[in-house]
Design an enzyme around this catalytic site. Sequence first.
Site, PDB file in Angstrom:
ATOM      1  N   HIS A   1     -16.402  50.770 -34.968  1.00  0.00           N
ATOM      2  CA  HIS A   1     -16.395  52.218 -35.265  1.00  0.00           C
ATOM      3  C   HIS A   1     -16.213  53.018 -33.972  1.00  0.00           C
ATOM      4  O   HIS A   1     -15.351  53.887 -33.875  1.00  0.00           O
ATOM      5  CB  HIS A   1     -17.710  52.644 -35.932  1.00  0.00           C
ATOM      6  CG  HIS A   1     -17.905  54.144 -35.922  1.00  0.00           C
ATOM      7  ND1 HIS A   1     -17.316  54.979 -36.845  1.00  0.00           N
ATOM      8  CD2 HIS A   1     -18.584  54.949 -35.053  1.00  0.00           C
ATOM      9  CE1 HIS A   1     -17.633  56.242 -36.560  1.00  0.00           C
ATOM     10  NE2 HIS A   1     -18.398  56.244 -35.482  1.00  0.00           N
TER      11      HIS A   1
ATOM     12  N   HIS B   1     -13.424  56.305 -32.108  1.00  0.00           N
ATOM     13  CA  HIS B   1     -13.662  57.395 -31.137  1.00  0.00           C
ATOM     14  C   HIS B   1     -12.810  57.317 -29.878  1.00  0.00           C
ATOM     15  O   HIS B   1     -12.404  58.341 -29.340  1.00  0.00           O
ATOM     16  CB  HIS B   1     -15.134  57.382 -30.692  1.00  0.00           C
ATOM     17  CG  HIS B   1     -16.076  57.923 -31.701  1.00  0.00           C
ATOM     18  ND1 HIS B   1     -16.224  59.264 -31.973  1.00  0.00           N
ATOM     19  CD2 HIS B   1     -16.949  57.291 -32.518  1.00  0.00           C
ATOM     20  CE1 HIS B   1     -17.138  59.445 -32.908  1.00  0.00           C
ATOM     21  NE2 HIS B   1     -17.588  58.266 -33.252  1.00  0.00           N
TER      22      HIS B   1
ATOM     23  N   GLU C   1     -16.546  63.302 -36.218  1.00  0.00           N
ATOM     24  CA  GLU C   1     -16.672  62.167 -37.155  1.00  0.00           C
ATOM     25  C   GLU C   1     -15.778  62.323 -38.384  1.00  0.00           C
ATOM     26  O   GLU C   1     -15.217  61.322 -38.862  1.00  0.00           O
ATOM     27  CB  GLU C   1     -18.129  62.012 -37.595  1.00  0.00           C
ATOM     28  CG  GLU C   1     -19.097  61.614 -36.495  1.00  0.00           C
ATOM     29  CD  GLU C   1     -18.852  60.194 -35.928  1.00  0.00           C
ATOM     30  OE1 GLU C   1     -19.537  59.831 -34.974  1.00  0.00           O
ATOM     31  OE2 GLU C   1     -17.971  59.467 -36.433  1.00  0.00           O
TER      32      GLU C   1
ATOM     33  N   SER D   1     -12.135  54.822 -38.880  1.00  0.00           N
ATOM     34  CA  SER D   1     -12.636  53.431 -38.793  1.00  0.00           C
ATOM     35  C   SER D   1     -13.101  52.935 -40.165  1.00  0.00           C
ATOM     36  O   SER D   1     -13.653  51.848 -40.281  1.00  0.00           O
ATOM     37  CB  SER D   1     -13.813  53.370 -37.805  1.00  0.00           C
ATOM     38  OG  SER D   1     -14.837  54.251 -38.242  1.00  0.00           O
TER      39      SER D   1
HETATM   40  N1  HBI Z   1     -25.938  57.664 -30.311  1.00  0.00           N
HETATM   41  N2  HBI Z   1     -24.834  55.741 -29.575  1.00  0.00           N
HETATM   42  C1  HBI Z   1     -24.812  56.910 -30.256  1.00  0.00           C
HETATM   43  N3  HBI Z   1     -23.685  57.305 -30.886  1.00  0.00           N
HETATM   44  C2  HBI Z   1     -23.622  58.481 -31.571  1.00  0.00           C
HETATM   45  O1  HBI Z   1     -22.570  58.839 -32.146  1.00  0.00           O
HETATM   46  C3  HBI Z   1     -24.776  59.298 -31.639  1.00  0.00           C
HETATM   47  C4  HBI Z   1     -25.934  58.858 -30.980  1.00  0.00           C
HETATM   48  N4  HBI Z   1     -27.055  59.627 -31.035  1.00  0.00           N
HETATM   49  C5  HBI Z   1     -27.107  60.902 -31.701  1.00  0.00           C
HETATM   50  C6  HBI Z   1     -25.833  61.245 -32.420  1.00  0.00           C
HETATM   51  N5  HBI Z   1     -24.747  60.481 -32.340  1.00  0.00           N
HETATM   52  C7  HBI Z   1     -25.736  62.451 -33.297  1.00  0.00           C
HETATM   53  O2  HBI Z   1     -27.016  62.938 -33.621  1.00  0.00           O
HETATM   54  C8  HBI Z   1     -24.920  63.561 -32.620  1.00  0.00           C
HETATM   55  O3  HBI Z   1     -24.719  64.590 -33.557  1.00  0.00           O
HETATM   56  C9  HBI Z   1     -25.648  64.102 -31.459  1.00  0.00           C
HETATM   57 FE    FE Z   2     -19.225  57.958 -34.458  1.00  0.00          FE
END
Ligand code: HBI
Ligand code: FE
Length: 287
Positions: free
Chosen positions: A137, A142, A183, A202
């Site tokens: 993913h 991304h 997303e 994804s």
């Molecule tokens: N941590 N590794 C990872 N990947 C993410 O996409 C991610 C996260 N922590 C918080 C988060 N996304 C979401 O809460 C965002 O909206 C900040």
């Molecule tokens: Fe993501």
Amino acid sequence: QATAKPVTYGASDRPPRGDYSLARADYTCEQPWEDYTADEHDRYARLFARQMAHVQDRACDEFVVALSHLGDAQGIPRFADINIVLRQATGWELVAVPGLIPEREFFTLLANRRFPVTYWLRSEAEFDYIVEPDLFHDLFGHVPLLFNPVFADYMQAFGSGGLKAESLHALEFLSRLYWYTVEFGLMHTSRGLRVYGAGILSSVGELDYCLTSPEPNRVAFDALRLMRTRYKIDTYQETYFVIEGFGELFDATAPDFTPLYTALRDLPELGAGDVLADEKTYPPNRV
Ligand code: HBI
Ligand code: FE
């Protein structure tokens, strides 16, 4: 070693998949490339080949042209190899993480042009669907758009904006902004709607659903409207927000968000499926 505590979506009681004890205080760790098995390399190659075929004529052009930077897709790439090209392109670099990390650490990484990529790959049983973000993913969904200069600047602006979001409410509003753009975002182009959101790119089924199903709403991007709107994490989206180009995203996050947060306080939240009377919406792509 700092004891990084695991983070999972929602109140799930599933044990964390990654080993958080390996993570540094900033939640980053090394990519255990030597530990990947032949099965995992093979699974990654099959996931990549299937999704590569699926995204043609559905993903935005900027995504498709950047896919080639992910390597030959015969196996799991080394993040270090991708970083050599990615740093050149937009100053971003990939860092390995054991999975979801707390908001503050997440925003800090983005603000420093460091994108967290989960180091473990889904199991064969999760080939078609996995709840939390895994290596495929993050990498396939991304990373390609981080090669696009305008989108790369938006992601950095999002990170630094997140660090300014002191109040809890602001973090909820920013999470919605991330969810409905990074997303699950759609883009209107001269050839119809196209996808730029990683959660769709994804996935298997949602690529067609978000572009052609008559069910979901497709609402013109508006930061205030978007940040009022709740989202679902375990079903297809009921609303997609549509931009005309990445410049629109960057412009929306350039100004300070404080006036937005003030305005949001007086406006009622919207359900994931709500539509407002006078707003601009887009029809689905003709099949
Ligand atoms: N941590 N590794 C990872 N990947 C993410 O996409 C991610 C996260 N922590 C918080 C988060 N996304 C979401 O809460 C965002 O909206 C900040
Ligand atoms: Fe993501």
